[in-house]
Each structure stands twice: as C-alpha cells, then as structure tokens.
Design an enzyme around this catalytic site. Structure first.
Site, mmCIF file in Angstrom:
data_model
loop_
_atom_site.group_PDB
_atom_site.id
_atom_site.type_symbol
_atom_site.label_atom_id
_atom_site.label_comp_id
_atom_site.label_asym_id
_atom_site.label_seq_id
_atom_site.Cartn_x
_atom_site.Cartn_y
_atom_site.Cartn_z
ATOM 1 N N SER A 777 -37.948 9.279 60.382
ATOM 2 C CA SER A 777 -36.633 9.905 60.505
ATOM 3 C C SER A 777 -35.684 9.081 59.643
ATOM 4 O O SER A 777 -35.548 7.868 59.840
ATOM 5 C CB SER A 777 -36.184 9.894 61.960
ATOM 6 O OG SER A 777 -34.892 10.444 62.042
ATOM 7 N N TYR A 864 -36.979 18.727 59.515
ATOM 8 C CA TYR A 864 -35.818 19.057 60.343
ATOM 9 C C TYR A 864 -34.625 18.172 59.993
ATOM 10 O O TYR A 864 -34.772 17.137 59.349
ATOM 11 C CB TYR A 864 -36.156 18.916 61.837
ATOM 12 C CG TYR A 864 -36.375 17.496 62.291
ATOM 13 C CD1 TYR A 864 -35.302 16.693 62.685
ATOM 14 C CD2 TYR A 864 -37.657 16.941 62.322
ATOM 15 C CE1 TYR A 864 -35.498 15.384 63.086
ATOM 16 C CE2 TYR A 864 -37.859 15.641 62.726
ATOM 17 C CZ TYR A 864 -36.776 14.858 63.101
ATOM 18 O OH TYR A 864 -36.958 13.564 63.489
#
Ligand code: PEP
Ligand code: MG
Length: 888
Positions: A777, A864
């Site tokens: 991330s 995402y």
C-alpha cells in the site's frame, strides 16, 4: 510564420475547429457561434500563444502581429461598413480577455474603444443620439483610465457625483448630452493631471494599449491568486478578443443580459437569467442595478413587478429561446450566455459551458443522458468529482429554531455559520486563527477573492444571481446569499443593520445559500441524504470504473459512513488513534515508559482486550470486506505525558516515581522523529507491541467470523519498511500470533501480511520486499516527504511560494508529484509484480482521494485507492473518469 490572429463573424470563421488552448474559451466559442450562423458581432481573436510570447519577450508587439491585427480590423470594418477612427462613421470595439477556462472578473476588459474628440461627434450623428455618444465616451475614458492607464478611479466616481449634485440630479439617467460632454472635459483634465499626458486620441494607440493591458492582466495579483486556488497553470496565458461594439444602452428597445439554458443552482430544465433594459453588459454583472427576470415564470415565482424579458420583448425573447436550444444541442451542455439587444436586434456576445452547483451538475448530467443528448458515460465524465464535496456537507436542521434577520437571493447552496466580518483581510486573518467567518460585503469584487476563499460563507447586500459574489461562490462551493437588499453595511464601523437590528463584527450569523435566509446565531445542521441523481450517477460510475475504492477509517462510525458512501473495504486503519482514548492512554504511557520487556508486556496485556474490542466493532461493520490494519507507526514520544497531572497518573498506575518517569521521557526525545524510532522500527525493537496488536486482530476476526458467518479479511500492514529483512521479521511475529490464535480458537481464516511503501528504498527494492509482502500500500504522505526531502509538517511555510514560482505545479502533499514520487511508484509496481504477479496494490496516502492522483493510479494499474470516508464518492467518480480516459 506563426499565425496569431483569427477572424470571426460576417460569414468568416478562421478558428473553425481550433482549440480553446489556442483561442481561449471565449474566442473559440465566438467562432463556434459564428460558424453555426448565430448573430455574432464581427471580430478577431489574438491567440494565447501571443500572450505567452508577449510576456516572455519583454512586452513588445512584433511587426507580424501589427499586420495581422490590421487585417483583423479591416475584416470588422468590411462587415460593419464602419471605419476605425473615422470621424464620420466610427467603428467602436470591445477588447476582452479570454483564457482557456473562464476566470470570472479576474482579467481586464475595455469597451467603447475607438472614441475620441472627433469620433464622438460621428457616433452622435450615426446613432442619432448625442446623449448616448457622450455617455459612451465618458464610460470609455473612465474604463481605459482604470484598466490601461491604471489611474485611481475614485476621482472619476467623485466627478460624476459632483456633476449630478450640481444639476440636482439623483440618477445617471437624468444627465443630458451636454452634461455628459461637460463630464468628458472634466475626465480628460483628470487624466492629464494623474497621468501627466493627455488622454490618447489616436485610436490605434488606444487599441494597442488595451491589448497590452489585457495580456498584462494575466499577471495581476488577483489572477495569480485565482489560478493558484483553481489549479490553473501560469503558462496558459489569455487570448484577446477584439470585437465590434453593439449597444444595449440605446434606449428602451435595447437591453443586455446574461442567461443560462438551465437553472445553474438546481439544474432544472428551465431558461434562467436576468436582463436590464437600456444598459451595457457590465451593469448586469457588477450588480449596480437590480436586473429583471428573463422568464415570466421566474418573475411570478419571485413575486417581482418589473416585466420579464418574455413579457417586455416577446419577439426577441422567442428568438433568444431558439438560440438557447440551438446552443445546447450544438455544445451538448448547459450554456452560460451573454447577449445584447440593440434597437430590437439580438446579438450573441458569449457562450460557454455554465458553472453550476454540484447538485445542478448531477441533475443536468443525469437529465441530459436520459434525454439522449449525451451518453451515460459522458454524464459520468461531466461531473467534477471535487464538486461532489458540496453535496456531502450539512444543511440546516429543518427543525431548529431560527432567528431570521432577512432574506436575500439563494445564490450558492449549503449552510454556514460564523463570525460576521466586513472585509477580506479580516476574513483571512480570523480564518487563519481557526475561526469560522462569514464575509459580509455590500458587493464583492475580484479583490475579495482571498476573503471569499477564507470564509465559510458569503453575504452581499447588492447584486443578482449572476453577480460576482454569486458566480465565484458557486465555483468555490461556498454558500452564498446575495442581494439581501434590507441589509445596510457600514464596513468602516464594522457593523451591519437590518430592520433596526445590529450585527457587529464577530457576532455569529448563519446563512442558508439554498433558501437565501440570513439568521442571527448558530443554527444546527444535518447530514445530507444522498439519493436520486447522485445514486444514479454513482451507479453509472461504478459500471465503468476498474479501481476499487476503500476508505481510511479507524472508528466504527467512520467505517459505517465509508460503507454508506460505497467503500469496498478499509485501506488504512491507523491503530495509534485508538491509543489516545482517555481510558487507554495511561496504559500506553505505562507501556512506553517501562524500562523492561516485562514492564511493557504487563501494560500490553491490559491493552489487548481494548484493541480486540476496537477490531471486533470494525470487522462487524465491514463484514465480508477486506480491512487493512496498520500496526503501530508513530514515534513513541507522541504518546508521552506533558502535564504534571499526566505524569502523576502514570506514576500512580506503575508505582514508578515521577522523577524516574521524567528521565525516561527525556531519553525518548528525538531530534528528527519523522525519521526516527517509528514505523516497523518499533516492532523490530519491541516485537511484543506488534504481537499484542496481531493477536487482537486475529482474536477479533475469529470472534466475528464465528458470530456472523461473514468472515472479515484482515490484511496486516507493516509501516515504514525499507528492507526485506524488516518485513520478514515482522511477518514472523504476525504469523506466529495467527497460528497461536487459530489453534486456540479451533479455526483458521484467510489473512494477508503486507507492507506500506513509504521510503524510496522500499520502492527500489520492491522485488525483494515482494518475496515476503503479500500486498503493497503506497503511503504517499511519507513517500512524498521522504522522496522530496520535504517535511510534511513544516512545508506550509514555503510551499505556496514554491507553487507560485512554478517549482511544483501544485502542493505535492495534495496532488501526487507524478514525475518524481510517481516514478518511484511505477518502479515499485513493476518490480513487485515481477516477483509476485498477483500482489495486491493500493494507495492510502491523502492522494487516494485526489482526482488527478487517482488518474495516475489508474494508468499505473493499482488495484485500489483508499480515501477518507467523505471522499469515497469523489474517488468512485474520479476512478470512473480515469477508466474512461484510459480507454480512449
Ligand atoms: C502515508 O504515509 O501516506 C500514510 C498513509 O501514513 P501516515 O499518514 O499515517 O503516515
Ligand atoms: Mg506514513
């Protein structure tokens, strides 16, 4: 040779099919209107390229340009049959700016150019109206002196007031031809006194002066501020449009107006606008006279007496309505139009896509798709994701008691409360100190832009729905009530009076930009309900987007909000926020200040049930969805006690003396904590902290899975990793806890262990790190800080200057530095995927909610983005737009 001048009107369209980048928005659309046969006064556009060249090359005009402008003038003369500077039949022109995107009121305009002591007589003869001719001349001197000669305009206003007083007049309309002629003399003398030279009589000098001033206005302070606030690059430049004048001030059969083809506030399909009989265009926008309605329906709804244009000029109105429909079909969007009627003849002066509120944007996009004018995908592309912000904010609680002071025009929706302030400096100063303010002005001007931006809402006493205040507030998404006529403002005394009541600077008022109400005191607000058009458009957006959208949230309430807004998981749960709870902070301090592992474990044992309860609640809300939980990240000293009483509390809980605690606290001091003992370095040095957190996660996950059947999908995230080994060590800790908990609970669950990419080294060594990490991330807050070497907490002091000087295009902590930080992300994506082709990739820095950064995430192929709960809808729409753009 580069061409700089493009003619339009009278059957000519040099700029046909050319871009707004070159011709500016206004120029491109004037050409567009002319090319579909609409009545456009002939003119020409000098391109934006010329502006950039002019500003770069020391503000000089080339011979090529002079020749092209001469040809442009000849075109206007040919179509109108008038001649520039001809005393018998003079051509007058307007000179207006026109950048790629509209910047209302930010740059300069000169009207009635071409008048001098000789041509004024010609205008009097050809118009048959000497009063009009002398009025036009004095307007021209006044405007030219202000815009081009940059003389102080107060003297001109004063001279007009004196002229009226001397004659015992109240209104400008009482001035006769001779009175205006007298005033022209006064104005000319004033120019000579202030400027040291006589007012320019050579019409060509006038023209070049005006062209230079318009180009120069691109560099004005207010234009720069506007560009900064709206993310408009400094290198775009403005075009200049020179066009034959038409006059809305030639008597009762003349008029001027502005109109929208649909309601820009609510989005309803109804013509909408204002006009003024016997006036020039600027009079409507400036809000000096209160305009009349365009349609009868609007007039009746407002209970106004003066006739609408539909009633007062039915034939011209019918022609105008046809033009509205033609323009909407041609541009396939709601248009904002300026027109003039000169002695019964309709002229179109401008069309552009109209600015609108977020709710109008939604309604118009959805309606137009349903009408078949645009496709669903175009509807998705039309709505500015950032504008959705306006819809996601509170409105006034309908049940709350209101002390209504007055009502003005509902110019820009949303409700706001704050301290009344009467000038933009005060607005900015008080806002900087964290206070909510409402900017109250008689009318706003472009100089108020910083105050309007700083304010939570804007209230004006004068001006219509298309006044400066209304247009700018709508664009900024600030609530605005305009034209509250019963408000009398004494800006010097810092007070306003409304029907015998007084509001002083600092008194709290509330405005409701949807109803126009102005209230005393603070009125409570309620959260918006999102349904209807919003839901429809979001549905269309979700159909086309590829990127998943998650939320950054750490409380059950935020998780619920995020889920309601359509979040498909949690992308970042920052566990440290959970440690600040009053009940826990003493335990956390006890853990930090302990000088042995045993001491730390004693405190951690007590924290475990608390953390488990946090995660249980979050997993319940996010049932069935992935939840990324980040283990402890910030430097420990952030949790340290400061106050005497806080030290005393910890001393009592631990039995360690206050002095010993102070010593330990001093030991923890760091010179550069952002690069210090934080992130996974905490877990490496004190693995028991991460052990406790991992255990809490797995126990909670098993409990929720047992209870609800909808197993959560925990993704345990290790922060600030720079090397493979760091992650490996931490993964061993987490896996061991999972194994132990699953054994105790007699069940297993799927989970992932991954890392944040927040350090350049992590991005570069992504191939190795991906051997261990099951997901990445991108923590772009820290990655920006560590790549640029710019402290995220201290950058505020110099960032504005950096953006102003073009070093950064925008604040890199708001919108991703695609060239630098972006390249590191691309490297990490490529290298990570090489090792682990199905590695899950996301972004959880603030950039995850920024449309431009989301577009980058789409092209880079992330899985995402994760944004704060209120930005989730913005991210969904931005992701859809990015997918559509990528497809093309
Ligand atoms: C980041 O660095 O981008 C991040 C999301 O973590 P934090 O803001 O908590 O440092
Ligand atoms: Mg970080």
């Amino acid at each position: 040779m580069t061409k700089y001048v493009y003619r339009f009107g009278g059957g000519v369209s040099d700029g046909h099919g050319l871009s707004k980048e070159l011709l500016g928005g206004k120029g491109a659309n004037l050409d567009g209107m002319a090319s579909i046969g609409l009545p456009v006064p002939p003119g020409f556009t000098i391109s934006t390229e010329m502006c950039t060249r002019y500003l770069d090359e020391g503000q000089a005009f080339s011979d090529d340009l002079r020749a092209e402008v001469a040809a442009g003038l000849a075109h206007i003369e040919g179509v109108t049959g008038k001649a520039f500077g001809d005393p018998a039949n003079p051509l007058l022109v307007s000179v207006r700016s026109g950048a790629r995107v509209s910047m209302p009121g930010m740059m300069d305009t000169v009207l009635n150019l071409g008048l001098n002591d000789d041509t004024v007589a010609g205008l009097a003869t050809t118009s048959g109206d000497a009063r009009f001719a002398w009025d036009s001349y004095r307007r021209f001197i006044q405007m030219y002196s202000d815009v081009v000669l940059e003389l102080d305009h107060d003297g001109f206003e004063e001279a007009l007031e004196i002229a009226k007083e001397d004659n015992g007049y109240f209104l400008d309309t009482e001035m006769t031809a001779a009175d205006w002629q007298g005033l022209v003399g006064t104005y000319k003398a004033l120019v000579e006194k202030l400027w040291g030279k006589p007012f320019p009589q050579d019409v060509h000098d006038q023209l070049w002066g005006a062209i230079g001033a318009v180009f120069g206005s691109w560099q004005s302070e207010r234009a720069k501020v506007y560009r900064r606030l709206n993310g408009i690059p400094h290198h775009w430049g403005t075009a200049v449009n020179v066009q034959a004048m038409v006059f809305g001030n030639m008597g009762e059969t003349s008029a001027t107006g502005v109109a929208f083809t649909r309601d820009p506030a609510k989005g309803d399909r109804a013509y909408y606008g204002e006009f003024l009989i016997n006036a020039q265009g600027e009079d409507v926008v400036a809000g000096i006279r209160t305009p009349q309605y365009l349609t009868r329906t609007a007039r009746e709804a407002a209970g106004a007496k003066p006739l609408s244009m539909e009633e007062a000029m039915p034939e011209t109105y019918a022609e105008l309505a046809k033009v509205f429909d033609l323009l909407e079909t041609h541009y396939r969007d709601m248009q904002d139009i300026e027109f003039t009627v000169e002695r019964g003849k309709l002229w179109m002066l401008q069309t552009r896509s109209g600015k609108r509120t977020a709710s109008a944007a939604l309604k118009i996009a959805v309606d137009m798709a349903n009408e078949g004018l645009i496709t669903e995908e175009e509807a998705v592309a039309r709505v500015d994701p950032a504008a959705l912000d306006q819809l996601l904010h509170p409105t006034l609680d309908p049940t709350a008691v209101r002390d209504v002071l007055t009502r003005g025009l509902p110019a820009s929706p949303g409700a706001a409360s704050g301290a009344a302030v009467f000038d933009s400096e005060t607005a900015q100063n008080r806002a900087e100190l964290g206070e909510s303010v409402i900017l109250v002005r008689t009318e706003t001007s472009p100089e108020d832009i910083h105050g309007m931006h700083a304010a939570k809402g804007i209230l004006t006493a004068r001006g219509g729905m298309t006044s400066h205040a209304a247009v700018v507030a709508r664009g900024m998404g600030r609530p605005c009530v305009s034209g509250a006529g019963t408000v009398s403002i004494d800006a010097k005394a810092r007070v306003m009076r409304i029907a015998g009541r007084e509001v002083k600077e600092g008194d709290i008022i509330t405005i409701d930009g949807a109803s126009g109400e102005v209230m005393l005191g603070e009125v409570p607000t309620v959260q918006p309900v999102l349904a209807g058009d919003f839901g429809v458009l979001m549905g269309w957006a979700d159909k086309v987007r590829r990127l998943r959208v998650r939320a950054n949230a750490e409380t059950p309430l935020d998780c619920r909000t995020a889920r309601d807004f359509g979040a498909e998981g949690i992308g970042l749960c920052r566990t440290e926020h959970m440690f600040f709870d009053a009940k826990r902070i003493t335990l956390v301090r006890q853990m930090i200040l302990a000088d042995s592992e045993a001491g730390r474990r004693a405190a951690l044992d007590k924290l475990l049930p608390e953390q488990r309860a946090d995660f249980t609640q979050i997993f319940e809300v996010m049932a069935g969805l992935p939840v990324t939980i980040r283990l402890l990240d910030p430097p420990l000293h952030e949790f340290l006690p400061h106050e005497e009483t806080e030290f005393a509390d910890v001393a009592e809980a631990t039995g360690i003396g206050v002095e010993a605690l102070r010593r330990r606290a001093a030991e923890l001091h760091e010179f550069n904590p952002m690069l210090g003992h934080r992130g996974c370095r905490l877990g490496v040095t004190y693995p028991e902290i991460y052990e406790m957190q991992a255990r809490a996660i797995f126990e909670a996950a098993c409990d929720v899975a047992d209870k609800s059947g909808a197993a959560p999908i925990p993704e345990v995230m290790i922060p600030l990793v720079g090397t493979r080994r760091e992650l490996e060590l931490m993964k061993i800790v987490v896996d061991a806890q999972a194994k132990a908990v699953f054994a105790e609970k007699g069940r297993t669950l799927d989970y992932l262990v991954g890392t944040m990419i927040e350090l350049p080294r992590a991005a570069l060594k992504a191939a190795e790190i991906a051997e261990v990490g099951e997901f990445f991330s991108f923590g772009t807050n820290d990655l920006t800080q560590t790549t640029l070497g710019v402290s995220r907490d201290d950058a505020g002091r110099f960032l504005t200057t950096y953006v102003d000087k073009g070093i950064y295009a925008t604040d890199p902590f708001v919108s991703l530095d695609i060239e630098g930080v972006g390249e590191l992300i691309e490297i990490a994506v490529e290298r990570g995927r090489k090792t682990r082709p199905n590695i899950k990739l996301g972004i959880c820095g603030e950039h995850g909610g920024d449309p431009a950064s989301i577009a980058f995430c789409e092209t880079t192929g992330l899985d995402y983005v994760s944004a704060s709960p209120y930005r989730v809808p913005i991210a969904r729409l931005a992701a859809a737009q990015a997918a559509l753009k990528n497809r093309r």
